[in-house]
Design a protein around this motif. Structure first.
Motif, PDB file in Angstrom:
ATOM      1  N   ASN A  55     -10.606 -12.163  71.173  1.00 40.88           N
ATOM      2  CA  ASN A  55      -9.354 -11.652  71.734  1.00 40.88           C
ATOM      3  C   ASN A  55      -8.405 -12.784  72.113  1.00 40.88           C
ATOM      4  O   ASN A  55      -7.192 -12.705  71.891  1.00 40.88           O
ATOM      5  N   GLY A  56      -8.956 -13.855  72.690  1.00 41.40           N
ATOM      6  CA  GLY A  56      -8.124 -15.007  73.051  1.00 41.40           C
ATOM      7  C   GLY A  56      -7.514 -15.663  71.824  1.00 41.40           C
ATOM      8  O   GLY A  56      -6.336 -16.049  71.835  1.00 41.40           O
ATOM      9  N   LEU A  57      -8.318 -15.765  70.762  1.00 42.30           N
ATOM     10  CA  LEU A  57      -7.812 -16.354  69.515  1.00 42.30           C
ATOM     11  C   LEU A  57      -6.691 -15.495  68.941  1.00 42.30           C
ATOM     12  O   LEU A  57      -5.666 -16.020  68.475  1.00 42.30           O
ATOM     13  N   LEU A  58      -6.859 -14.171  69.019  1.00 43.33           N
ATOM     14  CA  LEU A  58      -5.830 -13.263  68.505  1.00 43.33           C
ATOM     15  C   LEU A  58      -4.529 -13.401  69.300  1.00 43.33           C
ATOM     16  O   LEU A  58      -3.436 -13.443  68.712  1.00 43.33           O
ATOM     17  N   VAL A  59      -4.649 -13.509  70.615  1.00 45.34           N
ATOM     18  CA  VAL A  59      -3.450 -13.696  71.449  1.00 45.34           C
ATOM     19  C   VAL A  59      -2.752 -15.010  71.092  1.00 45.34           C
ATOM     20  O   VAL A  59      -1.514 -15.070  70.983  1.00 45.34           O
ATOM     21  N   THR A  60      -3.521 -16.065  70.885  1.00 42.89           N
ATOM     22  CA  THR A  60      -2.935 -17.365  70.516  1.00 42.89           C
ATOM     23  C   THR A  60      -2.193 -17.265  69.183  1.00 42.89           C
ATOM     24  O   THR A  60      -1.080 -17.787  69.040  1.00 42.89           O
ATOM     25  N   ILE A  61      -2.786 -16.589  68.208  1.00 42.92           N
ATOM     26  CA  ILE A  61      -2.146 -16.448  66.896  1.00 42.92           C
ATOM     27  C   ILE A  61      -0.877 -15.601  67.014  1.00 42.92           C
ATOM     28  O   ILE A  61       0.174 -15.945  66.452  1.00 42.92           O
ATOM     29  N   GLU A  62      -0.962 -14.488  67.753  1.00 42.48           N
ATOM     30  CA  GLU A  62       0.226 -13.629  67.932  1.00 42.48           C
ATOM     31  C   GLU A  62       1.334 -14.370  68.671  1.00 42.48           C
ATOM     32  O   GLU A  62       2.514 -14.253  68.315  1.00 42.48           O
ATOM     33  N   LEU A  63       0.948 -15.134  69.673  1.00 43.46           N
ATOM     34  CA  LEU A  63       1.929 -15.900  70.442  1.00 43.46           C
ATOM     35  C   LEU A  63       2.605 -16.953  69.568  1.00 43.46           C
ATOM     36  O   LEU A  63       3.833 -17.148  69.626  1.00 43.46           O
ATOM     37  N   THR A  64       1.804 -17.615  68.731  1.00 45.68           N
ATOM     38  CA  THR A  64       2.353 -18.637  67.833  1.00 45.68           C
ATOM     39  C   THR A  64       3.301 -18.016  66.809  1.00 45.68           C
ATOM     40  O   THR A  64       4.423 -18.511  66.603  1.00 45.68           O
ATOM     41  N   ALA A  65       2.866 -16.929  66.177  1.00 46.03           N
ATOM     42  CA  ALA A  65       3.687 -16.304  65.130  1.00 46.03           C
ATOM     43  C   ALA A  65       4.984 -15.732  65.713  1.00 46.03           C
ATOM     44  O   ALA A  65       6.072 -15.929  65.140  1.00 46.03           O
ATOM     45  N   SER A  66       4.886 -15.037  66.846  1.00 47.13           N
ATOM     46  CA  SER A  66       6.083 -14.436  67.440  1.00 47.13           C
ATOM     47  C   SER A  66       7.053 -15.513  67.920  1.00 47.13           C
ATOM     48  O   SER A  66       8.276 -15.399  67.729  1.00 47.13           O
ATOM     49  N   SER A  67       6.528 -16.558  68.547  1.00 46.49           N
ATOM     50  CA  SER A  67       7.384 -17.649  69.027  1.00 46.49           C
ATOM     51  C   SER A  67       8.051 -18.363  67.859  1.00 46.49           C
ATOM     52  O   SER A  67       9.211 -18.783  67.958  1.00 46.49           O
ATOM     53  N   PHE A  68       7.311 -18.515  66.746  1.00 48.90           N
ATOM     54  CA  PHE A  68       7.881 -19.157  65.562  1.00 48.90           C
ATOM     55  C   PHE A  68       9.090 -18.372  65.047  1.00 48.90           C
ATOM     56  O   PHE A  68      10.121 -18.959  64.717  1.00 48.90           O
ATOM     57  N   LEU A  69       8.960 -17.044  64.997  1.00 50.77           N
ATOM     58  CA  LEU A  69      10.060 -16.221  64.498  1.00 50.77           C
ATOM     59  C   LEU A  69      11.295 -16.359  65.392  1.00 50.77           C
ATOM     60  O   LEU A  69      12.421 -16.527  64.906  1.00 50.77           O
ATOM     61  N   VAL A  70      11.077 -16.295  66.714  1.00 54.54           N
ATOM     62  CA  VAL A  70      12.197 -16.445  67.655  1.00 54.54           C
ATOM     63  C   VAL A  70      12.835 -17.824  67.501  1.00 54.54           C
ATOM     64  O   VAL A  70      14.062 -17.956  67.414  1.00 54.54           O
ATOM     65  N   ALA A  71      11.992 -18.853  67.457  1.00 60.39           N
ATOM     66  CA  ALA A  71      12.497 -20.223  67.364  1.00 60.39           C
ATOM     67  C   ALA A  71      13.250 -20.454  66.050  1.00 60.39           C
ATOM     68  O   ALA A  71      14.304 -21.107  66.037  1.00 60.39           O
ATOM     69  N   ALA A  72      12.726 -19.921  64.951  1.00 59.26           N
ATOM     70  CA  ALA A  72      13.368 -20.136  63.648  1.00 59.26           C
ATOM     71  C   ALA A  72      14.754 -19.498  63.607  1.00 59.26           C
ATOM     72  O   ALA A  72      15.715 -20.112  63.113  1.00 59.26           O
ATOM     73  N   LEU A  73      14.868 -18.283  64.128  1.00 60.68           N
ATOM     74  CA  LEU A  73      16.175 -17.608  64.130  1.00 60.68           C
ATOM     75  C   LEU A  73      17.187 -18.379  64.973  1.00 60.68           C
ATOM     76  O   LEU A  73      18.329 -18.596  64.553  1.00 60.68           O
ATOM     77  N   ILE A  74      16.769 -18.790  66.157  1.00 64.69           N
ATOM     78  CA  ILE A  74      17.684 -19.538  67.032  1.00 64.69           C
ATOM     79  C   ILE A  74      18.036 -20.891  66.412  1.00 64.69           C
ATOM     80  O   ILE A  74      19.182 -21.343  66.482  1.00 64.69           O
ATOM     81  N   ALA A  75      17.051 -21.534  65.774  1.00 65.91           N
ATOM     82  CA  ALA A  75      17.275 -22.864  65.195  1.00 65.91           C
ATOM     83  C   ALA A  75      18.330 -22.826  64.090  1.00 65.91           C
ATOM     84  O   ALA A  75      19.172 -23.729  63.997  1.00 65.91           O
ATOM     85  N   VAL A  76      18.301 -21.780  63.255  1.00 61.90           N
ATOM     86  CA  VAL A  76      19.300 -21.675  62.182  1.00 61.90           C
ATOM     87  C   VAL A  76      20.708 -21.573  62.778  1.00 61.90           C
ATOM     88  O   VAL A  76      21.650 -22.224  62.314  1.00 61.90           O
ATOM     89  N   VAL A  77      20.839 -20.777  63.838  1.00 64.42           N
ATOM     90  CA  VAL A  77      22.153 -20.656  64.499  1.00 64.42           C
ATOM     91  C   VAL A  77      22.556 -21.992  65.118  1.00 64.42           C
ATOM     92  O   VAL A  77      23.719 -22.426  64.992  1.00 64.42           O
ATOM     93  N   LEU A  78      21.607 -22.664  65.750  1.00 67.33           N
ATOM     94  CA  LEU A  78      21.918 -23.953  66.379  1.00 67.33           C
ATOM     95  C   LEU A  78      22.368 -24.983  65.357  1.00 67.33           C
ATOM     96  O   LEU A  78      23.311 -25.748  65.600  1.00 67.33           O
ATOM     97  N   VAL A  79      21.696 -25.022  64.205  1.00 69.02           N
ATOM     98  CA  VAL A  79      22.071 -25.985  63.167  1.00 69.02           C
ATOM     99  C   VAL A  79      23.471 -25.673  62.650  1.00 69.02           C
ATOM    100  O   VAL A  79      24.280 -26.581  62.424  1.00 69.02           O
ATOM    101  N   ALA A  80      23.755 -24.382  62.472  1.00 67.80           N
ATOM    102  CA  ALA A  80      25.109 -24.001  62.025  1.00 67.80           C
ATOM    103  C   ALA A  80      26.142 -24.477  63.042  1.00 67.80           C
ATOM    104  O   ALA A  80      27.218 -24.956  62.666  1.00 67.80           O
TER     105      ALA A  80
END
Length: 215
Positions: free
Chosen positions: A13-38
């Motif tokens: 369960n802990g491993l699953l939370v870590t993977i979900e946290l990583t994947a969800s944070s990556f999506l948020v960060a990637a979207l914001i990063a594209v706007v920031l670069v623009a």
């Protein structure tokens, strides 16, 4: 290895939370990063200043401080999220500054002549950025983006502690309090993080070789 066999469900369960946290944070960060670069490469000065200020602000204040602010500060002004969403927001907002700088280095590697050609063909600034510049920038920084993602994965251990999530590290802490075998438990958990990082590194390396731009 007795702690892992006895608490296998907790570690899973802990491993699953870590993977979900990583994947969800990556999506948020990637979207914001594209706007920031623009914003960072925009000809409009206020947007450039905002993008620069965001990057410096988030890179110069520790992630734990942002998490504490989000967990305890937002409810004070009436904004409430569950702990997982708060952890994703904090990690995503923080990591976006690093993704943005990595992407910006890719944007800077795009030959200026291609930008000028796009403008000569009548493309707007936004159109040339989205259709010409960003795709080439992404292809040139796949491996560095993978390294930033590994850093994000490692930061989820801090996110779990700051936001009160039961991720892989928190499970290790709790199991260690029960069985008192810190070396075995944390070496085992370290191997799990290493395998996850190896998966990210291998994937980004394969993508980098496939998408490499020969100039």
């Amino acid at each position: 290895m007795r702690p892992f066999s006895e608490y296998l469900g907790d570690f899973a369960n802990g491993l699953l939370v870590t993977i979900e946290l990583t994947a969800s944070s990556f999506l948020v960060a990637a979207l914001i990063a594209v706007v920031l670069v623009a914003f960072r490469v925009s000809p409009i000065r206020p947007l450039r200043l905002f993008g620069t200020a965001y990057v410096h602000l988030f890179q110069n204040i520790p992630l734990l401080v942002w998490l504490v602010f989000l967990v305890f500060g937002l409810p004070e002004i009436g904004v409430k999220f569950d702990l997982f969403t708060t952890g994703v927001l904090g990690t995503g907002l923080y990591s976006a500054s690093y993704y943005a700088e990595t992407l910006r280095s890719g944007v800077n590697s795009v030959p200026l002549g291609q930008v000028e050609a796009a403008r000569a063909l009548g493309m707007s600034v936004a159109g040339s950025f989205g259709s010409i510049i960003l795709p080439q920038a992404l292809r040139s920084v796949v491996q560095p983006l993978g390294n930033v993602t590994i850093g994000l994965l490692m930061n989820t251990a801090l996110t779990g502690a700051g936001a009160g999530l039961v991720d892989l590290t928190e499970v290790a802490n709790r199991v260690n309090l029960e069985v008192t075998q810190p070396v075995v438990i944390f070496v085992g958990v370290g191997v799990m993080y290493g395998l996850l990082a190896l998966g990210i590194s291998t994937t980004s390396g394969a993508l980098a070789r496939k998408l490499v731009i020969h100039r």
